[in-house]
Design a protein around this motif. Structure first.
Motif, PDB file in Angstrom:
ATOM      1  N   LEU A  31       0.730  -1.247   0.150  1.00 57.59           N
ATOM      2  CA  LEU A  31      -0.037   0.084   0.045  1.00 57.59           C
ATOM      3  C   LEU A  31       1.007   1.286   0.063  1.00 57.59           C
ATOM      4  N   ILE A  32       1.986   1.372   0.625  1.00 56.38           N
ATOM      5  CA  ILE A  32       2.798   2.553   0.795  1.00 56.38           C
ATOM      6  C   ILE A  32       4.052   2.363  -0.046  1.00 56.38           C
ATOM      7  N   LEU A 123       0.133  14.386  -4.371  1.00 57.61           N
ATOM      8  CA  LEU A 123      -0.957  13.713  -4.549  1.00 57.61           C
ATOM      9  C   LEU A 123      -1.489  13.493  -6.181  1.00 57.61           C
ATOM     10  N   ILE A 124      -1.137  14.687  -6.838  1.00 54.50           N
ATOM     11  CA  ILE A 124      -1.139  14.679  -8.500  1.00 54.50           C
ATOM     12  C   ILE A 124      -0.250  13.555  -9.004  1.00 54.50           C
ATOM     13  N   HIS A 125       1.123  13.810  -8.538  1.00 53.97           N
ATOM     14  CA  HIS A 125       1.954  12.606  -9.173  1.00 53.97           C
ATOM     15  C   HIS A 125       1.739  11.211  -8.869  1.00 53.97           C
ATOM     16  N   HIS A 126       1.100  11.036  -7.682  1.00 54.82           N
ATOM     17  CA  HIS A 126       0.927   9.768  -7.188  1.00 54.82           C
ATOM     18  C   HIS A 126      -0.214   9.010  -7.651  1.00 54.82           C
ATOM     19  N   SER A 127      -1.391   9.991  -7.855  1.00 55.03           N
ATOM     20  CA  SER A 127      -2.592   9.453  -8.503  1.00 55.03           C
ATOM     21  C   SER A 127      -2.459   9.087 -10.112  1.00 55.03           C
ATOM     22  N   VAL A 128      -1.588   9.903 -10.889  1.00 54.75           N
ATOM     23  CA  VAL A 128      -1.438   9.426 -12.069  1.00 54.75           C
ATOM     24  C   VAL A 128      -0.530   8.143 -12.088  1.00 54.75           C
ATOM     25  N   LEU A 129       0.360   8.077 -11.420  1.00 59.21           N
ATOM     26  CA  LEU A 129       1.350   6.827 -11.169  1.00 59.21           C
ATOM     27  C   LEU A 129       0.583   5.837 -10.815  1.00 59.21           C
ATOM     28  N   PHE A 130      -0.324   5.663  -9.828  1.00 65.93           N
ATOM     29  CA  PHE A 130      -0.888   4.563  -9.418  1.00 65.93           C
ATOM     30  C   PHE A 130      -2.300   4.230 -10.106  1.00 65.93           C
ATOM     31  N   ILE A 131      -2.940   5.032 -10.943  1.00 61.97           N
ATOM     32  CA  ILE A 131      -3.715   4.914 -11.624  1.00 61.97           C
ATOM     33  C   ILE A 131      -3.359   4.302 -13.021  1.00 61.97           C
ATOM     34  N   ILE A 132      -2.031   4.691 -13.342  1.00 62.02           N
ATOM     35  CA  ILE A 132      -1.534   4.044 -14.622  1.00 62.02           C
ATOM     36  C   ILE A 132      -0.986   2.547 -14.292  1.00 62.02           C
ATOM     37  N   GLU A 133      -0.597   2.441 -13.210  1.00 66.19           N
ATOM     38  CA  GLU A 133      -0.126   1.337 -12.631  1.00 66.19           C
ATOM     39  C   GLU A 133      -1.228   0.107 -12.263  1.00 66.19           C
ATOM     40  N   ALA A 134      -2.398   0.700 -11.965  1.00 64.71           N
ATOM     41  CA  ALA A 134      -3.548  -0.291 -11.830  1.00 64.71           C
ATOM     42  C   ALA A 134      -4.074  -0.761 -13.123  1.00 64.71           C
ATOM     43  N   GLY A 135      -4.212   0.185 -13.871  1.00 60.84           N
ATOM     44  CA  GLY A 135      -4.763  -0.268 -15.332  1.00 60.84           C
ATOM     45  C   GLY A 135      -5.914  -0.326 -15.501  1.00 60.84           C
ATOM     46  N   ARG A 136      -6.873  -0.514 -14.418  1.00 56.38           N
ATOM     47  CA  ARG A 136      -8.362  -0.823 -14.451  1.00 56.38           C
ATOM     48  C   ARG A 136      -9.040  -0.353 -13.289  1.00 56.38           C
ATOM     49  N   PHE A 137     -10.277  -0.215 -13.411  1.00 58.38           N
ATOM     50  CA  PHE A 137     -10.921   0.669 -12.372  1.00 58.38           C
ATOM     51  C   PHE A 137     -11.567  -0.515 -11.336  1.00 58.38           C
ATOM     52  N   SER A 138     -11.269  -1.582 -11.467  1.00 54.21           N
ATOM     53  CA  SER A 138     -11.927  -2.690 -10.474  1.00 54.21           C
ATOM     54  C   SER A 138     -11.167  -2.604  -9.056  1.00 54.21           C
ATOM     55  N   GLU A 139     -10.069  -1.874  -9.312  1.00 51.32           N
ATOM     56  CA  GLU A 139      -9.072  -1.837  -7.883  1.00 51.32           C
ATOM     57  C   GLU A 139      -9.205  -0.433  -7.504  1.00 51.32           C
ATOM     58  N   MET A 140     -10.073   0.436  -7.633  1.00 52.33           N
ATOM     59  CA  MET A 140      -9.881   1.849  -7.421  1.00 52.33           C
ATOM     60  C   MET A 140      -9.986   2.056  -5.801  1.00 52.33           C
ATOM     61  N   LEU A 141     -10.477   1.672  -5.023  1.00 52.66           N
ATOM     62  CA  LEU A 141     -10.465   1.574  -3.444  1.00 52.66           C
ATOM     63  C   LEU A 141      -9.173   1.471  -3.294  1.00 52.66           C
ATOM     64  N   PHE A 142      -8.560   0.377  -3.853  1.00 53.10           N
ATOM     65  CA  PHE A 142      -7.201  -0.109  -3.397  1.00 53.10           C
ATOM     66  C   PHE A 142      -6.205   0.915  -3.801  1.00 53.10           C
ATOM     67  N   THR A 143      -6.448   1.530  -5.050  1.00 51.75           N
ATOM     68  CA  THR A 143      -5.462   2.322  -5.520  1.00 51.75           C
ATOM     69  C   THR A 143      -5.717   3.871  -4.933  1.00 51.75           C
ATOM     70  N   PHE A 144      -6.834   4.234  -4.510  1.00 52.52           N
ATOM     71  CA  PHE A 144      -6.946   5.471  -3.733  1.00 52.52           C
ATOM     72  C   PHE A 144      -6.326   5.296  -2.467  1.00 52.52           C
ATOM     73  N   ALA A 145      -6.379   4.104  -1.672  1.00 54.50           N
ATOM     74  CA  ALA A 145      -5.530   4.116  -0.389  1.00 54.50           C
ATOM     75  C   ALA A 145      -4.168   4.043  -0.729  1.00 54.50           C
ATOM     76  N   LYS A 146      -3.806   3.473  -1.825  1.00 54.27           N
ATOM     77  CA  LYS A 146      -2.289   3.516  -2.033  1.00 54.27           C
ATOM     78  C   LYS A 146      -1.773   4.854  -2.469  1.00 54.27           C
ATOM     79  N   VAL A 147      -2.573   5.748  -3.216  1.00 50.32           N
ATOM     80  CA  VAL A 147      -2.350   7.247  -3.578  1.00 50.32           C
ATOM     81  C   VAL A 147      -2.234   7.752  -2.093  1.00 50.32           C
ATOM     82  N   PHE A 148      -3.194   7.919  -1.174  1.00 47.78           N
ATOM     83  CA  PHE A 148      -3.074   8.804  -0.161  1.00 47.78           C
ATOM     84  C   PHE A 148      -2.198   8.286   0.833  1.00 47.78           C
ATOM     85  N   LEU A 149      -2.063   7.013   1.212  1.00 47.25           N
ATOM     86  CA  LEU A 149      -0.945   6.506   2.038  1.00 47.25           C
ATOM     87  C   LEU A 149       0.577   6.600   1.819  1.00 47.25           C
ATOM     88  N   SER A 150       0.732   6.369   0.248  1.00 48.70           N
ATOM     89  CA  SER A 150       2.158   6.904  -0.258  1.00 48.70           C
ATOM     90  C   SER A 150       2.476   8.284  -0.351  1.00 48.70           C
TER      91      SER A 150
END
Length: 171
Positions: A31-32, A123-150
């Motif tokens: 997550l972090i 937050l902008i940097h991490h949002s772009v990075l982790f959304i690209i990394e996830a590559g799908r919307f099915s993991e958005m909750l995990f991705t948002f948690a990863k963005v904020f914690l990281s």
């Protein structure tokens, strides 16, 4: 002018090396994942031309991508962050504007201003990075948690670095 270029080039190299060799090994529960290399983009002087800001951001992100084998994800996130920086600086500009040849760092602007400025861009940097990394919307909750914690850990580390090395990052 040459001294500033050399100082920023050394900072570029050091941040990439520290990111690749030390910080990339910090992965708490998947997550972090902190990123401190973006400190260079955050700390470039206020009067840095937009084109140079984008070139530095791309080179910095691509350098990290080469070592992490992430196929341009860091370069893309760094470019978006660098593109947003001038707009954010205009929004956060003091009434009298910024002093000529100063940088948006804690010794010049204060902790509260820097934490707000850096927090938004991180937050902008991490949002772009982790959304690209996830590559799908099915993991958005995990991705948002990863963005904020990281982003929180990245901001804390960047502030600590600012306090430890504020003498070397001035102007």
């Amino acid at each position: 002018m040459v001294i500033k270029f050399v100082r920023y080039f050394i900072q570029f190299i050091l941040l990439v090396v520290v990111q690749v060799l030390l910080v990339n090994n910090i992965q708490l529960g998947g997550l972090i994942n902190p990123y401190i290399y973006i400190l260079l983009i955050l700390s470039l002087p206020f009067d840095t031309p937009g084109w140079l800001l984008l070139v530095v951001a791309f080179a910095l992100g691509l350098s990290v991508d080469v070592f992490m084998n992430t196929m341009g994800m860091n370069a893309a996130a760094s470019l978006v962050m660098a593109f947003a920086r001038p707009t954010l600086l205009k929004i956060m500009s003091p009434r009298d504007g910024y002093e000529f040849e100063t940088s948006p760092i804690i010794p010049h602007m204060g902790l509260q201003w820097f934490a707000t400025y850096a927090g938004i861009l991180i937050l902008i940097h991490h949002s772009v990075l982790f959304i690209i990394e996830a590559g799908r919307f099915s993991e958005m909750l995990f991705t948002f948690a990863k963005v904020f914690l990281s982003a929180a850990l990245s901001l804390i580390l960047i502030i600590i670095i600012q306090y430890l090395f504020s003498g070397t990052t001035r102007k």
